[in-house]
Design an enzyme around this catalytic site. Structure first.
Site, mmCIF file in Angstrom:
data_model
loop_
_atom_site.group_PDB
_atom_site.id
_atom_site.type_symbol
_atom_site.label_atom_id
_atom_site.label_comp_id
_atom_site.label_asym_id
_atom_site.label_seq_id
_atom_site.Cartn_x
_atom_site.Cartn_y
_atom_site.Cartn_z
ATOM 1 N N SER A 15 0.888 -1.174 -0.144
ATOM 2 C CA SER A 15 0.007 0.142 0.204
ATOM 3 C C SER A 15 0.834 1.236 0.015
ATOM 4 O O SER A 15 1.691 1.315 0.859
ATOM 5 C CB SER A 15 -0.759 0.218 1.159
ATOM 6 O OG SER A 15 -1.304 1.279 1.487
ATOM 7 N N HIS A 38 -1.327 -1.284 -4.016
ATOM 8 C CA HIS A 38 -2.678 -1.110 -3.635
ATOM 9 C C HIS A 38 -2.673 0.510 -3.269
ATOM 10 O O HIS A 38 -1.922 0.992 -2.455
ATOM 11 C CB HIS A 38 -2.646 -1.871 -2.234
ATOM 12 C CG HIS A 38 -4.036 -1.766 -1.547
ATOM 13 N ND1 HIS A 38 -4.994 -2.404 -1.625
ATOM 14 C CD2 HIS A 38 -4.230 -1.074 -0.231
ATOM 15 C CE1 HIS A 38 -6.212 -2.289 -0.771
ATOM 16 N NE2 HIS A 38 -5.771 -1.298 -0.039
ATOM 17 N N MET A 142 -11.252 -6.232 6.096
ATOM 18 C CA MET A 142 -10.300 -5.208 6.913
ATOM 19 C C MET A 142 -9.837 -5.986 8.042
ATOM 20 O O MET A 142 -10.705 -6.262 8.774
ATOM 21 C CB MET A 142 -11.025 -3.802 7.041
ATOM 22 C CG MET A 142 -11.353 -2.876 5.774
ATOM 23 S SD MET A 142 -9.851 -2.525 4.864
ATOM 24 C CE MET A 142 -8.836 -1.967 6.042
ATOM 25 N N GLY A 181 -4.341 -4.354 6.805
ATOM 26 C CA GLY A 181 -4.343 -3.632 7.826
ATOM 27 C C GLY A 181 -3.655 -4.539 8.978
ATOM 28 O O GLY A 181 -3.838 -5.373 9.536
ATOM 29 N N GLY A 182 -2.428 -3.949 9.344
ATOM 30 C CA GLY A 182 -1.331 -4.364 10.405
ATOM 31 C C GLY A 182 -0.845 -5.778 9.737
ATOM 32 O O GLY A 182 -0.596 -6.752 10.559
HETATM 33 C C1 DX5 Z 1 -6.051 1.485 5.712
HETATM 34 C C2 DX5 Z 1 -5.546 1.001 4.266
HETATM 35 C C3 DX5 Z 1 -4.610 0.327 4.360
HETATM 36 C C4 DX5 Z 1 -3.027 0.617 4.868
HETATM 37 C C5 DX5 Z 1 -2.454 -0.504 5.501
HETATM 38 O O1 DX5 Z 1 -7.249 2.157 6.004
HETATM 39 O O2 DX5 Z 1 -6.796 0.381 3.910
HETATM 40 O O3 DX5 Z 1 -4.189 -0.021 3.043
HETATM 41 O O4 DX5 Z 1 -2.342 1.511 4.084
HETATM 42 O O5 DX5 Z 1 -1.387 -0.057 6.185
HETATM 43 P P1 DX5 Z 1 -0.486 -0.963 7.119
HETATM 44 O O6 DX5 Z 1 -0.314 -2.078 6.366
HETATM 45 O O7 DX5 Z 1 0.412 0.034 7.556
HETATM 46 O O8 DX5 Z 1 -1.568 -1.432 8.360
HETATM 47 ZN ZN ZN Z 2 -6.382 -0.428 1.734
#
Ligand code: DX5
Ligand code: ZN
Length: 228
Positions: A15, A38, A142, A181-182
């Protein structure tokens, strides 16, 4: 346009939410060994953050050597999502919570030669989707509240991933499950074991010293823990 996702393979989608927005081109080059980029589209209504629109997505499509996976965290998906297919994204994922007619929208997206994804916030139950999963190419579960990168993975989402994978197998569908996410070296194995096969990772990849090495480590961990 990329071939459709295969549920038998694992895909790593970095992302760019936490990338350097002043150097998107350079940030795309860093992740050229990933499967798709992403792109988190946020409108400051559906989530309290604001990022890109269709013209930026179209420029990313032009510049990127890999596929583009647009994750729309925007209100009124029915009206806004088709523009991202027209911008050339390989897959467009909208939130079920933001769509009035999700099946019609998924069909519109597929007609525009884009893979159609549907996303659920952590507290949205999977139940209402189970009978219509065949309308989608991708189910995004998510694993944090959408809005920001760098949040902690919600372990409580693992049973939901498992339930979704079971329903998909029982219905004999070719549907990929994406987690977002995470996701990191610490959490990706549990996601893969539960049945996810498309992995979004923002901070894990962009905060690593070597993004390519992180991508390959994540891919190896996911492959070693495949659910089926
Ligand atoms: C959060 C986004 C994610 C985010 C993930 O709302 O949809 O795509 O960039 O970031 P990380 O991997 O740091 O949790
Ligand atoms: Zn995302």
């Amino acid at each position: 346009m990329n071939a459709a996702y295969s549920t038998d393979d694992h895909y790593i989608h970095p992302s760019i939410l936490n990338a350097d927005f002043m150097d998107i081109g350079g940030e795309l080059d860093k992740i050229a060994t990933a499967d798709s980029v992403h792109v988190d589209v946020m409108d400051n209504h559906f989530v309290p953050n604001l990022t890109f629109g269709p013209s930026m997505v179209s420029q990313i499509v032009e510049r990127s050597s890999i596929g583009v996976d647009a994750h729309l965290m925007i209100a009124d998906a029915d009206r806004e999502a088709p523009a991202y297919a027209e911008a050339g994204a390989d897959s467009v994922t909208f939130h079920l919570e933001a769509a009035g007619a999700p099946i019609k929208l998924a069909r519109d997206l597929r007609r525009k030669n884009t893979q159609a994804g549907v996303a659920l916030r952590p507290a949205t139950p999977i139940g209402p989707l189970l009978d219509v999963l065949g309308e989608f190419d991708l189910l995004l579960l998510m694993t944090v509240e959408p809005g920001f990168g760098g949040q902690s993975f919600l372990t409580s989402m693992l049973p939901k991933i498992r339930r979704a994978r079971r329903a998909i197998s029982e219905a004999n569908l070719e549907l990929s499950i994406q987690v977002d996410g995470g996701v990191s070296r610490e959490t990706i194995e549990r996601c893969a074991e539960a049945g996810a096969n498309v992995f979004v990772a923002g901070s894990a990849i962009y905060r690593a010293q070597d993004a390519a090495e992180e991508i390959s480590a994540l891919r190896d961990l996911a492959r070693a823990h495949t659910a089926h």
